[in-house]
Design a protein around this motif. Structure first.
Motif, PDB file in Angstrom:
ATOM      1  N   GLY A 148       0.616  -1.055  -0.214  1.00  0.00           N
ATOM      2  CA  GLY A 148      -0.276  -0.710  -0.199  1.00  0.00           C
ATOM      3  C   GLY A 148       1.048   1.165  -0.152  1.00  0.00           C
ATOM      4  O   GLY A 148       0.280   2.445  -0.030  1.00  0.00           O
ATOM      5  N   ALA A 149       1.606   1.254  -0.166  1.00  0.00           N
ATOM      6  CA  ALA A 149       2.722   2.367  -0.135  1.00  0.00           C
ATOM      7  C   ALA A 149       2.906   2.904  -1.497  1.00  0.00           C
ATOM      8  O   ALA A 149       4.890   2.245  -2.161  1.00  0.00           O
ATOM      9  N   LEU A 150       2.242   3.460  -2.038  1.00  0.00           N
ATOM     10  CA  LEU A 150       2.290   3.729  -3.019  1.00  0.00           C
ATOM     11  C   LEU A 150       2.885   5.183  -3.344  1.00  0.00           C
ATOM     12  O   LEU A 150       3.115   5.759  -3.278  1.00  0.00           O
ATOM     13  N   SER A 151       4.032   5.156  -5.047  1.00  0.00           N
ATOM     14  CA  SER A 151       4.182   6.358  -5.988  1.00  0.00           C
ATOM     15  C   SER A 151       4.622   5.751  -6.727  1.00  0.00           C
ATOM     16  O   SER A 151       4.001   4.907  -8.230  1.00  0.00           O
ATOM     17  N   TRP A 152       5.590   7.551  -7.515  1.00  0.00           N
ATOM     18  CA  TRP A 152       5.410   7.129  -8.947  1.00  0.00           C
ATOM     19  C   TRP A 152       5.907   6.082  -9.864  1.00  0.00           C
ATOM     20  O   TRP A 152       6.394   5.879 -10.708  1.00  0.00           O
ATOM     21  N   GLY A 153       6.357   5.415  -8.303  1.00  0.00           N
ATOM     22  CA  GLY A 153       7.721   4.277  -9.259  1.00  0.00           C
ATOM     23  C   GLY A 153       6.029   3.609  -9.917  1.00  0.00           C
ATOM     24  O   GLY A 153       6.849   2.797 -10.568  1.00  0.00           O
ATOM     25  N   SER A 154       5.013   3.506  -9.233  1.00  0.00           N
ATOM     26  CA  SER A 154       4.569   1.928  -9.878  1.00  0.00           C
ATOM     27  C   SER A 154       3.842   2.629 -11.464  1.00  0.00           C
ATOM     28  O   SER A 154       3.841   2.045 -12.234  1.00  0.00           O
ATOM     29  N   ALA A 155       4.040   4.348 -11.567  1.00  0.00           N
ATOM     30  CA  ALA A 155       2.471   4.992 -13.138  1.00  0.00           C
ATOM     31  C   ALA A 155       4.444   4.607 -13.389  1.00  0.00           C
ATOM     32  O   ALA A 155       4.144   4.316 -14.884  1.00  0.00           O
ATOM     33  N   VAL A 156       5.355   5.053 -13.269  1.00  0.00           N
ATOM     34  CA  VAL A 156       7.129   4.221 -14.001  1.00  0.00           C
ATOM     35  C   VAL A 156       6.813   3.208 -14.497  1.00  0.00           C
ATOM     36  O   VAL A 156       6.691   1.858 -15.853  1.00  0.00           O
ATOM     37  N   SER A 157       6.318   1.921 -13.669  1.00  0.00           N
ATOM     38  CA  SER A 157       6.413   1.182 -13.808  1.00  0.00           C
ATOM     39  C   SER A 157       5.600   0.136 -15.120  1.00  0.00           C
ATOM     40  O   SER A 157       6.150  -0.209 -16.029  1.00  0.00           O
ATOM     41  N   VAL A 158       4.620   0.667 -15.165  1.00  0.00           N
ATOM     42  CA  VAL A 158       3.219   0.114 -15.701  1.00  0.00           C
ATOM     43  C   VAL A 158       3.996   0.381 -17.435  1.00  0.00           C
ATOM     44  O   VAL A 158       3.189  -0.322 -18.109  1.00  0.00           O
ATOM     45  N   VAL A 159       3.959   1.537 -17.431  1.00  0.00           N
ATOM     46  CA  VAL A 159       4.405   2.514 -18.483  1.00  0.00           C
ATOM     47  C   VAL A 159       5.463   1.498 -19.241  1.00  0.00           C
ATOM     48  O   VAL A 159       5.253   1.538 -20.361  1.00  0.00           O
TER      49      VAL A 159
END
Length: 271
Positions: free
Chosen positions: A237-248
């Motif tokens: 549950g510790a979301l960051s912009w790293g998740s968005a970067v990973s998806v793209v």
């Protein structure tokens, strides 16, 4: 089965199939081919489970835990999401490399498919969908084990299976693309040479901060690291912009790999 019946019984046998129809046919074909080989699926799933129990639990008693995105988490909670990503990678790579190579070079299955209304793009999509299915099954089963062990700390974990499918998309597409250049079974040593270091050093078992800065940048560019970051942030549950970067990153990698596969199959099978 209705898709198969509709396609076979169509008045115009030479008609082009829709993308969904062609993908469904190839998924059904693979399901029939593997229906008696259930042990192959089990063997691929057990490896990360053994790692979780041996390292995540055994070594975890000696490690107090790590700080992840500002929160202190136990070692088991740290390792388990990495194993989800590894499960998705292993499932996708197995079908997208070894099995794909056998169908392409030895079984000549794709040559037979091209005698039907299927195209090389249909073949690429269908084989990638099958490798995604395998990786998704591995990951879903692993998430169930995590739930039973109390290793899920957020409702965001519901998105872990879709995240695992993205990991499978990236590794499956690139795996198939690279396999089209393989000349013999010995060339698959290169696949192992790439997969094993990623598995060990993509922040799966220890934080990336343990690396020197120059090596950290290299690791952060690897697809498994992006998948590990995505799964770990979702389960904690510790979301960051790293998740968005990973998806793209994973989506782009998958689409590029799929485009390369189609071009390579055109060159190998149609010329």
């Amino acid at each position: 089965m209705s898709v198969v019946t509709a396609a076979v019984g169509a008045p115009d046998a030479a008609r082009r199939l829709g993308a969904g129809e062609a993908t469904s046919l190839l998924l059904y074909r693979n399901l029939l081919a593997y229906r008696r080989a259930w042990y192959v699926f089990v063997s691929g799933f057990l490896e990360p489970v053994f790692y979780l129990f041996s390292i995540g639990i055994g070594v975890g008693k000696l490690v107090h835990g790590f700080e992840f995105n500002g929160a202190e988490i136990g070692y088991r909670d740290f390792v388990a999401p990495g194993m989800v990503a590894a499960s998705a990678m292993n499932g996708a790579v197995m079908d997208a490399t070894f099995n794909f190579f056998f169908k392409l070079k030895y079984n000549k299955l794709f040559d037979q498919m091209l005698a039907t209304p299927l195209t090389t793009l249909d073949i690429a999509r269908g084989e990638l969908a099958w490798s995604l299915s395998r990786g998704g099954i591995y990951s879903a089963a692993f998430v169930v084990i995590m739930l039973c062990m109390g290793l899920v700390g957020s409702w965001w974990a519901l998105l872990v299976v879709p995240a695992a499918l993205l990991i499978g998309l990236a590794f499956g597409a690139i795996g198939m693309a690279l396999t089209t250049w393989m000349r013999s079974w010995q060339d698959f040593e290169y696949i192992t040479l790439a997969i094993m270091p990623m598995f060990l050093f993509s922040a799966t078992f220890f934080p990336i901060t343990a690396f020197p800065e120059w090596l950290r940048w290299i690791v952060e560019c690897t697809p498994l690291y992006r998948g590990v970051v995505l799964c770990r942030e979702l389960t904690t549950g510790a979301l960051s912009w790293g998740s968005a970067v990973s998806v793209v990153y994973l989506v782009v990698m998958g689409l590029v790999g799929l485009a390369v596969v189609r071009r390579r199959l055109d060159r190998l099978l149609l010329t």
